[in-house]
Design a protein around this motif. Structure first.
Motif, PDB file in Angstrom:
ATOM      1  N   VAL A 205       0.840  -1.197   0.000  1.00 23.66           N
ATOM      2  CA  VAL A 205       0.000   0.000   0.000  1.00 23.66           C
ATOM      3  C   VAL A 205       0.882   1.255   0.000  1.00 23.66           C
ATOM      4  CG1 VAL A 205      -1.637   1.355   1.383  1.00 23.66           C
ATOM      5  CG2 VAL A 205      -2.036  -1.091   1.007  1.00 23.66           C
ATOM      6  N   ARG A 206       1.962   1.262   0.788  1.00 19.70           N
ATOM      7  CA  ARG A 206       2.880   2.401   0.814  1.00 19.70           C
ATOM      8  C   ARG A 206       3.409   2.691  -0.593  1.00 19.70           C
ATOM      9  NH1 ARG A 206       5.817   5.427   4.170  1.00 19.70           N
ATOM     10  NH2 ARG A 206       4.963   4.412   5.984  1.00 19.70           N
ATOM     11  N   LYS A 207       3.815   1.654  -1.304  1.00 19.05           N
ATOM     12  CA  LYS A 207       4.346   1.820  -2.661  1.00 19.05           C
ATOM     13  C   LYS A 207       3.267   2.356  -3.601  1.00 19.05           C
ATOM     14  CE  LYS A 207       7.021  -0.689  -6.153  1.00 19.05           C
ATOM     15  NZ  LYS A 207       6.305  -0.851  -7.377  1.00 19.05           N
ATOM     16  N   LEU A 208       2.043   1.810  -3.503  1.00 20.03           N
ATOM     17  CA  LEU A 208       0.931   2.284  -4.335  1.00 20.03           C
ATOM     18  C   LEU A 208       0.669   3.778  -4.128  1.00 20.03           C
ATOM     19  CD1 LEU A 208      -1.764  -0.547  -3.982  1.00 20.03           C
ATOM     20  CD2 LEU A 208      -0.695   0.222  -6.101  1.00 20.03           C
ATOM     21  N   VAL A 209       0.638   4.204  -2.855  1.00 28.07           N
ATOM     22  CA  VAL A 209       0.342   5.600  -2.532  1.00 28.07           C
ATOM     23  C   VAL A 209       1.461   6.515  -3.025  1.00 28.07           C
ATOM     24  CG1 VAL A 209      -0.020   7.243  -0.631  1.00 28.07           C
ATOM     25  CG2 VAL A 209      -1.166   5.013  -0.597  1.00 28.07           C
ATOM     26  N   LEU A 210       2.707   6.144  -2.777  1.00 28.51           N
ATOM     27  CA  LEU A 210       3.835   6.972  -3.228  1.00 28.51           C
ATOM     28  C   LEU A 210       3.859   7.090  -4.755  1.00 28.51           C
ATOM     29  CD1 LEU A 210       6.516   5.736  -0.705  1.00 28.51           C
ATOM     30  CD2 LEU A 210       5.678   8.087  -0.916  1.00 28.51           C
ATOM     31  N   GLU A 211       3.599   5.987  -5.435  1.00 28.34           N
ATOM     32  CA  GLU A 211       3.571   6.039  -6.902  1.00 28.34           C
ATOM     33  C   GLU A 211       2.382   6.855  -7.403  1.00 28.34           C
ATOM     34  OE1 GLU A 211       3.772   1.920  -8.086  1.00 28.34           O
ATOM     35  OE2 GLU A 211       5.959   1.879  -7.855  1.00 28.34           O
ATOM     36  N   ARG A 212       1.213   6.670  -6.789  1.00 28.76           N
ATOM     37  CA  ARG A 212       0.028   7.436  -7.186  1.00 28.76           C
ATOM     38  C   ARG A 212       0.286   8.934  -7.033  1.00 28.76           C
ATOM     39  NH1 ARG A 212      -4.253   7.126  -2.862  1.00 28.76           N
ATOM     40  NH2 ARG A 212      -2.877   8.713  -1.987  1.00 28.76           N
TER      41      ARG A 212
ATOM     42  N   SER B 293       8.810  17.287  -4.262  1.00 28.35           N
ATOM     43  CA  SER B 293       9.253  15.895  -4.194  1.00 28.35           C
ATOM     44  C   SER B 293       9.598  15.533  -2.749  1.00 28.35           C
ATOM     45  CB  SER B 293      10.485  15.695  -5.077  1.00 28.35           C
ATOM     46  OG  SER B 293      11.013  14.394  -4.877  1.00 28.35           O
ATOM     47  N   VAL B 294       9.282  14.298  -2.374  1.00 26.00           N
ATOM     48  CA  VAL B 294       9.637  13.819  -1.039  1.00 26.00           C
ATOM     49  C   VAL B 294      10.889  12.945  -1.079  1.00 26.00           C
ATOM     50  CG1 VAL B 294       7.255  13.951  -0.201  1.00 26.00           C
ATOM     51  CG2 VAL B 294       8.107  11.802  -1.158  1.00 26.00           C
ATOM     52  N   ILE B 295      11.438  12.734  -2.254  1.00 26.00           N
ATOM     53  CA  ILE B 295      12.631  11.888  -2.384  1.00 26.00           C
ATOM     54  C   ILE B 295      13.801  12.530  -1.655  1.00 26.00           C
ATOM     55  CG2 ILE B 295      14.299  10.897  -4.009  1.00 26.00           C
ATOM     56  CD1 ILE B 295      11.956  10.703  -6.025  1.00 26.00           C
ATOM     57  N   GLY B 296      14.381  11.784  -0.736  1.00 22.19           N
ATOM     58  CA  GLY B 296      15.514  12.262   0.048  1.00 22.19           C
ATOM     59  C   GLY B 296      15.141  13.264   1.127  1.00 22.19           C
ATOM     60  N   ARG B 297      13.847  13.414   1.391  1.00 32.95           N
ATOM     61  CA  ARG B 297      13.370  14.368   2.400  1.00 32.95           C
ATOM     62  C   ARG B 297      12.417  13.658   3.353  1.00 32.95           C
ATOM     63  NH1 ARG B 297      11.249  19.573  -0.606  1.00 32.95           N
ATOM     64  NH2 ARG B 297      11.624  20.452   1.440  1.00 32.95           N
ATOM     65  N   PRO B 298      12.261  14.195   4.552  1.00 33.14           N
ATOM     66  CA  PRO B 298      11.292  13.586   5.473  1.00 33.14           C
ATOM     67  C   PRO B 298       9.876  13.709   4.909  1.00 33.14           C
ATOM     68  CG  PRO B 298      12.666  15.210   6.616  1.00 33.14           C
ATOM     69  CD  PRO B 298      12.949  15.336   5.154  1.00 33.14           C
ATOM     70  N   TYR B 299       9.141  12.613   4.927  1.00 31.32           N
ATOM     71  CA  TYR B 299       7.758  12.619   4.451  1.00 31.32           C
ATOM     72  C   TYR B 299       6.949  11.636   5.292  1.00 31.32           C
ATOM     73  CZ  TYR B 299       8.276   8.042   2.262  1.00 31.32           C
ATOM     74  OH  TYR B 299       8.464   6.702   2.059  1.00 31.32           O
ATOM     75  N   SER B 300       5.647  11.710   5.140  1.00 34.15           N
ATOM     76  CA  SER B 300       4.742  10.808   5.854  1.00 34.15           C
ATOM     77  C   SER B 300       3.610  10.406   4.928  1.00 34.15           C
ATOM     78  CB  SER B 300       4.123  11.513   7.065  1.00 34.15           C
ATOM     79  OG  SER B 300       5.086  12.023   7.930  1.00 34.15           O
ATOM     80  N   LEU B 301       3.009   9.281   5.230  1.00 36.93           N
ATOM     81  CA  LEU B 301       1.728   8.933   4.631  1.00 36.93           C
ATOM     82  C   LEU B 301       0.693   9.342   5.671  1.00 36.93           C
ATOM     83  CD1 LEU B 301       2.206   5.483   2.875  1.00 36.93           C
ATOM     84  CD2 LEU B 301       2.537   7.785   1.981  1.00 36.93           C
ATOM     85  N   GLN B 302      -0.053  10.386   5.353  1.00 33.40           N
ATOM     86  CA  GLN B 302      -1.041  10.946   6.275  1.00 33.40           C
ATOM     87  C   GLN B 302      -2.354  10.211   6.129  1.00 33.40           C
ATOM     88  OE1 GLN B 302      -1.172  13.136   8.644  1.00 33.40           O
ATOM     89  NE2 GLN B 302      -3.259  13.864   8.716  1.00 33.40           N
ATOM     90  N   HIS B 303      -2.928   9.803   7.271  1.00 30.51           N
ATOM     91  CA  HIS B 303      -4.279   9.254   7.273  1.00 30.51           C
ATOM     92  C   HIS B 303      -5.245  10.424   7.164  1.00 30.51           C
ATOM     93  CE1 HIS B 303      -2.268   5.723   9.047  1.00 30.51           C
ATOM     94  NE2 HIS B 303      -3.301   5.046   8.558  1.00 30.51           N
TER      95      HIS B 303
ATOM     96  N   ASN C 279      -7.502   6.415   1.855  1.00 24.77           N
ATOM     97  CA  ASN C 279      -7.411   7.166   3.104  1.00 24.77           C
ATOM     98  C   ASN C 279      -6.006   7.700   3.366  1.00 24.77           C
ATOM     99  OD1 ASN C 279      -8.671   8.179   5.513  1.00 24.77           O
ATOM    100  ND2 ASN C 279      -7.564   6.612   6.654  1.00 24.77           N
ATOM    101  N   LEU C 280      -5.086   7.498   2.443  1.00 24.60           N
ATOM    102  CA  LEU C 280      -3.695   7.910   2.654  1.00 24.60           C
ATOM    103  C   LEU C 280      -3.239   8.882   1.578  1.00 24.60           C
ATOM    104  CD1 LEU C 280      -2.311   4.347   3.402  1.00 24.60           C
ATOM    105  CD2 LEU C 280      -2.582   6.177   5.084  1.00 24.60           C
ATOM    106  N   ILE C 281      -2.487   9.896   1.996  1.00 22.06           N
ATOM    107  CA  ILE C 281      -1.879  10.834   1.056  1.00 22.06           C
ATOM    108  C   ILE C 281      -0.424  11.050   1.456  1.00 22.06           C
ATOM    109  CG2 ILE C 281      -3.948  12.039   0.286  1.00 22.06           C
ATOM    110  CD1 ILE C 281      -3.412  14.195   2.370  1.00 22.06           C
ATOM    111  N   THR C 282       0.415  11.326   0.466  1.00 22.97           N
ATOM    112  CA  THR C 282       1.828  11.608   0.702  1.00 22.97           C
ATOM    113  C   THR C 282       1.967  13.079   1.047  1.00 22.97           C
ATOM    114  OG1 THR C 282       2.400   9.947  -0.959  1.00 22.97           O
ATOM    115  CG2 THR C 282       4.134  11.486  -0.302  1.00 22.97           C
TER     116      THR C 282
END
Length: 163
Positions: free
Chosen positions: A7-14, A25-35, A54-57
């Motif tokens: 699911v993490r991969k699906l959300v990041l790719e989406r 971009s969140v690559i190389g930076r702190p990020y979260s999957l927010q509910h 229910n998840l967004i980057t």
């Protein structure tokens, strides 16, 4: 339940490995999957709580950048679909998200399979604005309460100001 690696991969790719709020971009930076609909400290039994709809980057952690702002659960973040209210219990796939894209900002519905749609789900009853679900429609004037004050709320405010 927890967010699986799949699911993490699906959300990041989406979300194109970018913050849906600011587009960075969140690559190389702190990020979260927010509910979008908060999980709460004890977890949740809702079947979709850890699913793509229910998840967004978002950029940052719960105390920094876009994620920190969302933790405050402000009205603007609710309007943009980044935050889904706990009550009433509405499946987040019915609440669109304003997404920063290379073409500008767009309203999109997040799907359970990890995709995005430019149109609401077929089973969604929509308010007159065409963006929000019918739940947000005022029973009296049929204005969308999510888009702003409905006609009844405006009339009541004008009456208070006149008195």
């Amino acid at each position: 339940m927890t967010v699986t690696a799949k699911v993490r991969k699906l959300v990041l790719e989406r979300d194109n490995w970018s913050c849906v709020c600011c587009g960075q971009s969140v690559i190389g930076r702190p990020y979260s999957l927010q509910h979008r609909r908060a999980k709460k400290m004890g977890g949740s039994r809702l079947p979709w709580i850890d699913q793509p709809q229910n998840l967004i980057t978002v950029l940052g952690s719960g105390t920094t950048h876009c994620h920190a702002r969302m933790e405050a659960r402000g009205a603007d973040d609710k309007f943009k679909g980044y935050v889904v209210s706990e009550w009433p219990q509405i499946d987040p796939r019915l609440i669109p998200v304003e997404v920063a894209t290379v073409d500008g900002r767009r309203w999109m519905w997040l799907t359970p399979d990890g995709g995005r749609a430019l149109t609401p789900p077929a089973d969604a009853e929509m308010a007159g604005c065409g963006i929000h679900v019918d739940f947000f429609t005022c029973d009296t004037c049929e204005g969308c309460k999510q888009c702003g004050p409905c006609g009844c709320e405006l009339a009541a405010e004008w009456a208070r100001e006149a008195s």
